[in-house]
Write a protein that holds these residues in place. Structure first.
Motif, mmCIF file in Angstrom:
data_model
loop_
_atom_site.group_PDB
_atom_site.id
_atom_site.type_symbol
_atom_site.label_atom_id
_atom_site.label_comp_id
_atom_site.label_asym_id
_atom_site.label_seq_id
_atom_site.Cartn_x
_atom_site.Cartn_y
_atom_site.Cartn_z
ATOM 1 N N ARG A 97 -9.049 -0.719 -13.304
ATOM 2 C CA ARG A 97 -8.899 -0.034 -12.021
ATOM 3 C C ARG A 97 -9.614 -0.794 -10.914
ATOM 4 O O ARG A 97 -9.109 -0.972 -9.818
ATOM 5 C CB ARG A 97 -9.499 1.366 -12.124
ATOM 6 C CG ARG A 97 -8.453 2.438 -12.048
ATOM 7 C CD ARG A 97 -9.129 3.784 -12.012
ATOM 8 N NE ARG A 97 -8.393 4.676 -12.872
ATOM 9 C CZ ARG A 97 -8.927 5.511 -13.739
ATOM 10 N NH1 ARG A 97 -10.231 5.584 -13.856
ATOM 11 N NH2 ARG A 97 -8.163 6.269 -14.462
ATOM 12 N N GLN A 136 -8.183 -2.586 -7.647
ATOM 13 C CA GLN A 136 -8.723 -2.285 -6.324
ATOM 14 C C GLN A 136 -9.083 -3.577 -5.591
ATOM 15 O O GLN A 136 -8.817 -3.739 -4.391
ATOM 16 C CB GLN A 136 -9.976 -1.395 -6.474
ATOM 17 C CG GLN A 136 -10.537 -0.846 -5.166
ATOM 18 C CD GLN A 136 -9.490 -0.077 -4.383
ATOM 19 O OE1 GLN A 136 -8.599 0.545 -4.948
ATOM 20 N NE2 GLN A 136 -9.580 -0.152 -3.056
ATOM 21 N N GLU A 148 2.264 3.000 -2.407
ATOM 22 C CA GLU A 148 0.995 3.668 -2.121
ATOM 23 C C GLU A 148 0.773 4.843 -3.081
ATOM 24 O O GLU A 148 -0.330 5.062 -3.575
ATOM 25 C CB GLU A 148 0.957 4.163 -0.668
ATOM 26 C CG GLU A 148 0.725 3.076 0.374
ATOM 27 C CD GLU A 148 -0.653 2.426 0.256
ATOM 28 O OE1 GLU A 148 -1.490 2.871 -0.578
ATOM 29 O OE2 GLU A 148 -0.906 1.454 0.986
ATOM 30 N N ARG A 149 1.874 5.586 -3.331
ATOM 31 C CA ARG A 149 1.763 6.733 -4.213
ATOM 32 C C ARG A 149 1.385 6.268 -5.621
ATOM 33 O O ARG A 149 0.483 6.825 -6.254
ATOM 34 C CB ARG A 149 3.104 7.498 -4.241
ATOM 35 C CG ARG A 149 3.059 8.846 -4.959
ATOM 36 C CD ARG A 149 4.411 9.573 -4.894
ATOM 37 N NE ARG A 149 5.543 8.717 -5.181
ATOM 38 C CZ ARG A 149 5.877 8.280 -6.415
ATOM 39 N NH1 ARG A 149 5.167 8.640 -7.454
ATOM 40 N NH2 ARG A 149 6.932 7.497 -6.597
ATOM 41 N N ARG A 177 -0.104 3.500 -6.490
ATOM 42 C CA ARG A 177 -1.488 2.999 -6.480
ATOM 43 C C ARG A 177 -2.451 4.171 -6.642
ATOM 44 O O ARG A 177 -3.409 4.108 -7.400
ATOM 45 C CB ARG A 177 -1.804 2.320 -5.141
ATOM 46 C CG ARG A 177 -1.331 0.878 -5.002
ATOM 47 C CD ARG A 177 -1.611 0.401 -3.583
ATOM 48 N NE ARG A 177 -1.293 -1.013 -3.387
ATOM 49 C CZ ARG A 177 -1.360 -1.609 -2.220
ATOM 50 N NH1 ARG A 177 -1.727 -0.950 -1.129
ATOM 51 N NH2 ARG A 177 -1.070 -2.894 -2.117
ATOM 52 N N ARG A 178 -2.150 5.236 -5.892
ATOM 53 C CA ARG A 178 -3.028 6.406 -5.901
ATOM 54 C C ARG A 178 -3.049 7.056 -7.280
ATOM 55 O O ARG A 178 -4.115 7.366 -7.817
ATOM 56 C CB ARG A 178 -2.571 7.412 -4.834
ATOM 57 C CG ARG A 178 -3.504 8.589 -4.616
ATOM 58 C CD ARG A 178 -3.091 9.431 -3.409
ATOM 59 N NE ARG A 178 -1.647 9.643 -3.338
ATOM 60 C CZ ARG A 178 -0.955 10.478 -4.098
ATOM 61 N NH1 ARG A 178 -1.568 11.197 -5.015
ATOM 62 N NH2 ARG A 178 0.358 10.614 -3.949
ATOM 63 N N VAL A 179 -1.866 7.212 -7.850
ATOM 64 C CA VAL A 179 -1.773 7.812 -9.176
ATOM 65 C C VAL A 179 -2.619 7.023 -10.170
ATOM 66 O O VAL A 179 -3.388 7.583 -10.952
ATOM 67 C CB VAL A 179 -0.294 7.859 -9.654
ATOM 68 C CG1 VAL A 179 -0.218 8.163 -11.150
ATOM 69 C CG2 VAL A 179 0.482 8.893 -8.833
ATOM 70 N N SER A 220 -5.143 5.060 -9.600
ATOM 71 C CA SER A 220 -6.591 5.018 -9.337
ATOM 72 C C SER A 220 -7.225 6.393 -9.498
ATOM 73 O O SER A 220 -8.417 6.497 -9.831
ATOM 74 C CB SER A 220 -6.865 4.475 -7.933
ATOM 75 O OG SER A 220 -6.741 5.502 -6.982
ATOM 76 N N ALA A 221 -6.446 7.472 -9.271
ATOM 77 C CA ALA A 221 -7.050 8.810 -9.295
ATOM 78 C C ALA A 221 -6.865 9.499 -10.641
ATOM 79 O O ALA A 221 -7.371 10.587 -10.856
ATOM 80 C CB ALA A 221 -6.430 9.671 -8.190
ATOM 81 N N ASN A 222 -6.165 8.834 -11.555
ATOM 82 C CA ASN A 222 -5.846 9.444 -12.851
ATOM 83 C C ASN A 222 -7.089 9.532 -13.745
ATOM 84 O O ASN A 222 -7.624 8.533 -14.205
ATOM 85 C CB ASN A 222 -4.786 8.586 -13.528
ATOM 86 C CG ASN A 222 -4.279 9.222 -14.789
ATOM 87 O OD1 ASN A 222 -5.062 9.783 -15.546
ATOM 88 N ND2 ASN A 222 -2.988 9.156 -15.003
#
Lengths: 403, 403
Positions: free
Chosen positions: B191, B195, B233-234, B236-238, B240-242
């Protein structure tokens, strides 16, 4: 031979070509140093001649002008020899612009000398004209130092430039202190101005020392005329510590002599530095040629081992030779990188001067000042605030939006 | 005509000659951008081909290799056209060394392709080889940007270089994210690495924006495929936030497509930037020729007014003309000074990269690391300490005495 290796050789040839151009520029710098010295003497003698209304130094002036004209002819010959084929000269635009300024100023010299000999120019105006011309010549040396791409030569040029500039401040101090002693008095403002000349001089000589090796530093220390330097220091102290503001007018000649002894010693030493620089250029060129020959020999050997397979890529050379080529390419990149790091250090020493020049330019543009006025303004602020000139210049640049 | 004015003209000619060389280099940079793009595609396709054990992208790979070879031939033609006459090339040693590295790496491509097609090379090794070659090509662009002496062209090259570098990070992110999604899971270390690729990419694009004018910035914004960027973007977010570290393996293709749409848009925009750069070079050269003609006309007029007095100095020209020559000399110096100030600003943007390169070199030498290992070590420290890579590099350089 594959073209990757050709470019490796071409990179070496670029280095040699830059070194050869640097050698030419270094020769020029040496002659410029001689012209600066001749002009410094002519400036001093003219000053006394004009201040004494022609009573003193008339013969010395004629002699000095003749000497100066001889060196001037040498500079012009060097400039003719300098390759003005635009495509060959590194940093050509800036170097040539500086040279154009100098040549233009030199062309005005006969008229100035005429006015000096007929005493139809004030001493200060004559002095200021010589000082501008000398500053122009030092700018040529500065551009030469700033364009050097070999770190060793760059260091030597940075050292030489600062030595020359320090010597010019020493010359200005000789005139300034001489006038102060001759007048028999000194006020606080003049004391500060004197102090500034001393500090500027010492800062330059410090950079010169920083960029010289131990042998050069010792030789410089040994070359100083001890007695004259002691006299100089004593007379500086008397002038700065004198509470009443009176000076002994009879000491003026002693001051002038002591300064001259020191400046002449500086001149001899400068000749040595210029000779060292030429030697260094020769060494570096010989070394670069030897390196190129070595590299060429390796490449030839590689080609022979690859056999007569025509233009085939070095994949045919086998993993061992493959690695040695890659090693050569990487070694060259690393060497250039480390040269570029060293160069950056040398150039940093030139940046202070650039910062001051930029601040001066900003003041000239934003406040419609002449170059002299802008410099005086910066210097005055530095004196008033007890700060270094370069720090004041930085502040001015940082405030540019407000100006 | 006196020689001071000749040097003024020579200074202009130097400028023109440097601009002409820059135009050649800019052409080269444009073609290099195309080769980088072709290699990025080949890297991605090879990766899938190897990872799927030859089941997927076999035809696409053949087609892409053919495309790549065509662009490669164009680069080689450009390089042949590049003037390798050592004396004419500015910054030649470093530029040519970089080119030598690239050519050497290109010569190794047929062997790599052979190993890829027979699936006798691990996917990571193939990817790393392509990545090194691309980095070498970007280094050529970097040297071109670093050697530019015209501030406008320098700014355009700095912008283009950072755009290309940002696009390369985008390509690396595509591969990295694709592999993560395909594997169905992601841990903390990966991750962080992801980043880092996003941040490096954004930092490059920020420099690109900083060095572009408003029109270019708007065009760039307008050229982005909105939907694909949103998907990106979505996802990437999934990732990183998973909290569970699981990813949907079926989303891998969606990720790849979105990234590819964005990268292709970047490629079109890059072509536009390269075209702008060529246009800018042409404009600057035309302007410089016009300036030279104007200057020449003034000098000719001065000469006519001076009459046929032979080679007499311009003292004969009278005070009015005298002033106009001095004005010309001073104006030229001021213009070069201000160009040099602008250049310094543009170069400052290249310095971060230089600092990182120097720190890498220091680690390679002092700890006997490979380039990759040195870079990973810096990056790992930056991640662990939550600091920027360049700040870690600065610390490493400051600690050099301890290493």
């Amino acid at each position: 031979m594959n073209s990757g290796l050709n470019f490796l050789v071409a990179a070496r040839q670029c280095e040699i070509s830059e070194l050869e151009h640097l050698a030419l520029t270094s020769e020029l710098v040496g002659v410029i140093g001689r012209l600066v010295h001749a002009l410094q003497r002519e400036r001093g003698i003219s000053n006394v001649y004009l201040a004494s209304r022609g009573a003193r130094f008339g013969d010395a002036l004629q002699q000095q002008v003749a000497d100066c004209e001889a060196v001037q002819a040498q500079v012009l010959t060097r400039l003719d020899a300098l390759d003005t084929d635009a495509r060959r000269v590194r940093n050509g635009a800036r170097l040539f612009s500086r040279i154009a300024f100098v040549l233009h100023a030199l062309e005005g010299l006969p008229a100035l000398r005429q006015r000096v000999s007929t005493q139809s120019v004030p001493a200060e105006e004559a002095t200021a004209t010589y000082t501008r011309l000398i500053a122009g010549l030092l700018n040529v040396v500065f551009e030469a130092a700033d364009s050097a791409t070999d770190p060793k030569i760059s260091r030597a040029l940075v050292a030489l430039f600062h030595f020359l500039q320090g010597k010019e401040y020493a010359g200005q101090e000789r005139a300034f202190g001489g006038a102060a002693y001759a007048s028999g008095q000194i006020d606080a403002a003049h004391r500060q101005q004197w102090q500034h000349l001393i500090e500027a001089q010492e800062a330059c000589l410090q950079v010169f020392r920083d960029f010289s090796d131990e042998a050069v530093r010792s030789a410089w220390q040994a070359s100083l005329p001890v007695e004259a330097v002691n006299t100089l220091e004593r007379m500086r102290r008397v002038a700065s510590a004198n509470a009443h503001g009176t000076l002994d007018p009879n000491a003026s000649a002693t001051w002038y002599e002591a300064c001259t002894l020191r400046i002449d010693a500086m001149k001899s030493f400068e000749d040595q530095l210029a000779a060292n620089l030429r030697l260094l250029c020769d060494e570096r060129i010989a070394q670069a040629h030897a390196d190129l020959r070595d590299q060429q020999a390796i490449l030839d050997a590689l080609q022979r081992q690859a056999g007569d397979a025509g233009n085939e890529p070095p994949a045919l050379l086998g993993p061992h030779l493959e690695r040695s080529i890659l090693g050569m390419v990487q070694e060259q990149s690393r060497r250039l990188q480390s040269m570029s790091d060293e160069l950056e250090t040398a150039r940093a020493a030139l940046n202070e001067r650039k910062v001051i020049e930029r601040a001066k330019g900003l003041l000239m543009a934003s406040r419609k000042l002449s170059e002299d006025e802008a410099y005086k303004m910066l210097r005055q602020t530095a004196m008033n605030q007890g700060r270094r000139l370069v720090d004041v210049a930085k502040t001015v640049l940082a405030m540019s939006d407000y100006l």
